[in-house]
Design an enzyme around this catalytic site. Structure first.
Site, mmCIF file in Angstrom:
data_model
loop_
_atom_site.group_PDB
_atom_site.id
_atom_site.type_symbol
_atom_site.label_atom_id
_atom_site.label_comp_id
_atom_site.label_asym_id
_atom_site.label_seq_id
_atom_site.Cartn_x
_atom_site.Cartn_y
_atom_site.Cartn_z
ATOM 1 N N HIS A 1 -3.877 9.753 -2.960
ATOM 2 C CA HIS A 1 -4.285 9.745 -1.076
ATOM 3 C C HIS A 1 -3.673 9.755 0.258
ATOM 4 O O HIS A 1 -2.695 9.641 -0.169
ATOM 5 C CB HIS A 1 -5.749 8.149 -1.010
ATOM 6 C CG HIS A 1 -5.268 6.956 -0.925
ATOM 7 N ND1 HIS A 1 -5.006 6.167 0.322
ATOM 8 C CD2 HIS A 1 -4.733 6.755 -1.848
ATOM 9 C CE1 HIS A 1 -4.305 5.153 0.134
ATOM 10 N NE2 HIS A 1 -3.698 5.046 -0.838
ATOM 11 N N ASP B 1 1.889 3.017 0.455
ATOM 12 C CA ASP B 1 1.428 3.518 -0.029
ATOM 13 C C ASP B 1 0.513 3.979 1.737
ATOM 14 O O ASP B 1 -0.118 2.821 2.177
ATOM 15 C CB ASP B 1 0.312 1.710 -0.461
ATOM 16 C CG ASP B 1 -0.443 2.059 -0.711
ATOM 17 O OD1 ASP B 1 -1.410 2.891 -0.727
ATOM 18 O OD2 ASP B 1 -1.206 0.382 -0.792
ATOM 19 N N GLU C 1 -9.470 6.615 0.656
ATOM 20 C CA GLU C 1 -8.563 5.239 -0.467
ATOM 21 C C GLU C 1 -9.102 4.228 -0.559
ATOM 22 O O GLU C 1 -9.731 3.560 -0.621
ATOM 23 C CB GLU C 1 -7.726 6.002 -1.410
ATOM 24 C CG GLU C 1 -8.042 5.174 -2.653
ATOM 25 C CD GLU C 1 -6.706 3.900 -2.932
ATOM 26 O OE1 GLU C 1 -6.983 3.318 -3.751
ATOM 27 O OE2 GLU C 1 -6.146 3.676 -1.789
ATOM 28 N N GLU C 2 -8.332 3.659 1.276
ATOM 29 C CA GLU C 2 -7.914 1.816 0.956
ATOM 30 C C GLU C 2 -9.356 1.383 1.041
ATOM 31 O O GLU C 2 -9.301 0.351 0.644
ATOM 32 C CB GLU C 2 -7.271 1.801 2.730
ATOM 33 C CG GLU C 2 -5.566 2.189 2.158
ATOM 34 C CD GLU C 2 -5.266 1.666 1.200
ATOM 35 O OE1 GLU C 2 -5.651 0.899 0.327
ATOM 36 O OE2 GLU C 2 -3.838 2.230 1.039
ATOM 37 N N ASP D 1 -0.448 6.978 -6.230
ATOM 38 C CA ASP D 1 -0.997 5.833 -4.985
ATOM 39 C C ASP D 1 0.391 6.168 -4.440
ATOM 40 O O ASP D 1 0.032 6.037 -3.285
ATOM 41 C CB ASP D 1 -1.781 5.326 -5.623
ATOM 42 C CG ASP D 1 -2.403 4.522 -4.466
ATOM 43 O OD1 ASP D 1 -2.071 4.529 -3.695
ATOM 44 O OD2 ASP D 1 -3.658 4.170 -4.814
ATOM 45 N N HIS E 1 0.107 -3.016 2.922
ATOM 46 C CA HIS E 1 -1.264 -2.887 3.223
ATOM 47 C C HIS E 1 -0.838 -3.711 4.927
ATOM 48 O O HIS E 1 -1.934 -4.433 5.600
ATOM 49 C CB HIS E 1 -2.392 -3.910 3.295
ATOM 50 C CG HIS E 1 -2.961 -3.099 1.774
ATOM 51 N ND1 HIS E 1 -4.196 -3.707 1.172
ATOM 52 C CD2 HIS E 1 -2.683 -2.403 1.042
ATOM 53 C CE1 HIS E 1 -4.134 -2.234 0.085
ATOM 54 N NE2 HIS E 1 -3.009 -1.373 0.165
HETATM 55 ZN ZN LIG Z 1 -2.870 2.978 -2.366
#
Ligand SMILES: [Zn+2]
Length: 763
Positions: free
Chosen positions: A357, A367, A404-405, A433, A532
């Site tokens: 993604h 990420d 995706e998240e 990922d 995140h």
């Molecule tokens: Zn991810």
């Protein structure tokens, strides 16, 4: 999302002699590739070597700097900008590329409030990650999504606080023993031990009215080491954003369950959307959590519930009373999936897909960008080979997913839209990922176990110069907890693949469409706590992770080798003896679980009768003895045992046919009859699905693996049976066993058919 799951071989599972490799030969560079003739293997190896020389660490770094330069969550300007940039790159590399858009529900924060209103000094949570001077992009506050959990329902609630540890079902059993109910309460759970969406789900099932999730420093903070920016760990005000969509029934856009969120798709009204949470939920930092936890009274938390804050962890309820308010903007946002094709020369109707993604919660250097850049560099390498005259047999499709998240939106909506074509044409999907330093993760469909092991044998680990396979094997031996496990690791030809769980874009491919899938990535050496948060950015990654991008290069080589080898093979390199052996192991685990469960209930009932619990409890503390439970019946797993035997027999027949075809340089691999065999092999994963899916989970059609309804990320084997047992639905478990047995019988028949056709080709 990005899941770092370690494979654990269940202790005590005896290994059948059959599991010890039929092929015990030592792999050498000259060895013929599985599914290739001696001649086609020689040519393939030359092309693969050329490919592996192309990925360049400098490019990976430059792509990362560009893609993570600004926040690029779904719906942001830079998300679209990145998609267009990736599109331009794909085209520049020589791929036939386009952007496909979908329109999805994506809530963003409007109002967020957490305050302690009773039980301690009034306190209002900051809910803000501070700018770090040396980390330039942490100051892009205008473009950052505030800290929140997407798809929490709106709510404005006040209630006493209860500490629920990780907030998984077993934690509520412990609370019950202490006589503590969460009815009308706000629960505070720490991150970890389950997908985050499970915490509000289980809280709501027990009557809670709100849920806070915080990052405890024991799991994600200073207990690990120095915090950012001094070190890689989560600072006191760092917050983990993330989706809390209820993914037990389906994934993707909440308004289009099971079908693509195209412009003209019919949408479920927002108030009927099933996958939103039942109670409001908000993530907080450990700085914000501390005053709340400190104000909780009641019994001290059990030892293993205590985190790393310098306080006494107590269970509650109250006297701490919290006011929680969460209101979102419930807008529709555009997704931009970038799709780039390399048409196949002789088998264009068979597709090999590879993806990662591109959207992030904030800047997302790790990420997802650390994974995305390796896919880009892989695509560039393929483009270079095309210029040099390489012609892949099959069609290769590179994918950069959006959304995706929030809930695998971009991949899910794309797969749902194209599901008929995919079921007809897709051979394999390879997902990544994110990426860091260390050990190659091996996870995926077990029909690809042998294939993936062979790929890993041909990749060099950048740090030790061992093969990625050897390093993974030695590390598993080091971590093994029993001599049996070590023996298997030393003697079995292939390492077992972990099952794919729910945490990334492979899920719609394998769980919904039944496409054999792999998850790849390196990890295990770099640690930290920026997941995140606004600190997952170029500064963090280039200071604390794979800063010279040597593992990025290794991942491009790994993904590229897998894609090329599947795309060029004469005979698709699916293999079933490993598969049969793995399925047998999973069945034993389920049977063992059923027996254990029976023994545990029996033992508990005995303790209740003899008064063990009361006698050992402190009379000054509240203790609620569990209720006596009915003993489960002995269940009939014979149909499953028989089906696994049928699969094992067919697998062995297929292997014999393969060896005949492989004899004399594999001349049989140029037979036109191979087409029919490949057609069957391509369908072998599809055969493991049923149109109706798992009980109460229509989207999860695969009958061998699914993310657990109460674990979220972690996969369960033979889930229809396993989850019925966990929920103590004995009759359903037995019915499910019969259904899965039928699926496996069908698979055995397909493998036998393929064996017969392959034998015919070898004549
Ligand atoms: Zn991810």
């Amino acid at each position: 999302m990005n899941t770092t799951m370690r494979r654990v071989l269940p202790a005590g599972v005896l290994l059948a002699a059959a599991s010890l490799a039929p092929l015990n030969a030592h792999m050498t560079a000259e060895e013929t590739l599985y599914g290739y003739s001696a001649e086609s293997s020689r040519i393939e190896r030359q092309w693969e070597e050329k490919m592996r020389a192309i990925p360049d660490a400098k490019n990976l770094r430059a792509y990362m700097e560009r893609l993570s330069a600004r926040p690029h969550n779904v719906g942001s300007d830079y998300d679209r900008d990145n998609a267009e940039w990736i599109l331009a790159k794909f085209k520049e590399f020589g791929l036939d590329a386009h952007i496909e858009t979908f329109s999805v529900l994506f809530p963003t924060p409007k109002e967020r409030l957490v305050e302690l209103v009773e039980g301690g000094p009034h306190f209002t949570a900051k809910l803000q990650e501070p700018v770090v001077t040396e980390d330039r992009t942490s100051g892009q506050t205008e473009e950052q999504l505030p800290t929140y959990n997407a798809y929490s329902i709106d709510g404005n609630v006040t209630g006493p606080l209860v500490y629920v540890n990780y907030g998984v079902p077993e934690d509520y059993d412990v609370l019950e023993r202490h006589g503590i109910s969460v009815k009308g309460a706000i629960v505070i759970a720490r991150y970890g031990h389950s997908w985050r969406g499970i915490k509000p789900l289980v809280g709501a099932e027990h009557g809670a009215v709100g849920c806070l999730i915080y990052s405890d420093p024991r799991d994600d903070g200073y207990s690990g080491g120095p915090v950012f920016p001094k070190g890689p760990w989560r600072p006191r005000d760092g917050v983990q954003r993330g989706s809390v969509q209820d993914s037990a029934v389906f994934m993707g856009d909440p308004l289009t369950p099971g079908y693509g969120a195209t412009a003209d798709a019919k949408r479920v009204p927002l108030k009927e959307a099933q996958s939103l949470t039942k109670i409001p939920v908000l993530p907080i930092s450990y700085a914000d959590a501390q005053p709340l936890l400190e104000a909780i009274g009641g019994p001290a938390a059990p030892r293993d519930w205590r985190g790393g804050l310098p306080i006494t962890y107590r269970l509650g309820p109250g006297p701490a009373k919290v006011h929680l308010k969460v209101i979102s903007n419930w807008g529709m946002k555009m997704l931009y999936d970038v799709i780039g094709k390399i048409p196949g020369s002789s088998e264009p109707e068979q597709w090999i897909l590879r993806g990662n993604h591109h959207d992030a919660w904030v800047n997302g250097a790790e990420d997802p960008v650390s994974g995305m850049v390796t896919v880009l560099e892989e695509a560039r390498s393929m483009g270079e080979l095309l210029k040099q005259g390489w012609k892949p047999k099959r069609t290769i499709i590179y994918c950069a997913w959006d959304g995706e998240e929030p809930g695998l939106l971009g991949s899910t909506e794309w797969v749902e839209t194209h599901v008929d074509e995919l079921r007809a044409h897709a051979v394999m999907y390879v997902n990544s990922d994110s990426n860091s330093r260390g050990f190659l993760e091996l996870e995926g469909s077990h029909t690809l176990e042998h294939f993936m092991n062979d790929v890993a044998r041909d990749i060099q680990d950048p740090e030790t110069k061992l093969s990625a396979w050897k390093r993974a094997q030695l590390r598993e031996i080091a971590n093994a907890t029993s001599s049996e496990e070590r023996r298997e690791l030393r003697e079995r030809h292939d390492l077992r693949l972990d099952m794919l769980g729910g945490g990334s874009d492979h899920a719609p491919f394998i769980n919904f469409a039944g496409i054999a899938s792999l998850g790849i990535g390196y990890g295990g050496e770099d640690h930290g706590g920026i997941y995140h948060s606004i600190y997952d950015d170029f500064y963090w990654y280039t200071h604390f992770s794979d800063y010279d991008f040597v593992y990025g290069r290794a991942l491009s080589q790994t993904g590229g080798t897998a894609v090329m080898r599947m795309a060029d093979a004469d005979l698709l390199p699916f293999q079933f003896t490993d598969f049969a052996d793995d399925v047998k192991l999973y069945l034993r685990e389920v049977e063992k679980f059923a027996n254990q469960q029976r023994d545990e209930i029996q033992e508990r009932n005995t303790k209740i009768l003899e008064g063990t619990f009361e006698a050992s409890a402190d009379p000054r503390e509240t203790w609620v003895t569990p209720k006596k439970e009915e003993l489960p019946p002995h269940l009939n797993f014979a149909p499953l045992d028989n089906a696994v035997e049928a699969v094992t027999r067919s697998a062995s027949d297929y292997q014999k046919a393969f060896e005949r075809a492989n004899a004399n340089g594999g001349a049989a691999f140029s037979s036109v009859l191979l087409r029919d065999v490949n057609e069957l092999l391509m369908q072998s994963e599809r055969k493991l699905t049923t149109p109706e899916g798992l009980p109460g989970r229509f989207w999860y059609k695969h009958q061998l693996y699914a993310p657990g309804a109460y674990t979220g990320y972690a996969a369960k084997a033979i889930p229809a049976v396993r989850e019925s047992l966990e929920q103590k639905k004995w009759k359903e478990a037995e019915q499910a066993a019969a259904r899965v047995a039928q699926v496996l019988e069908n698979e055995a028949a397909l493998i036998a058919d393929a064996a017969g056709k392959l034998s015919a080709a070898a004549k």
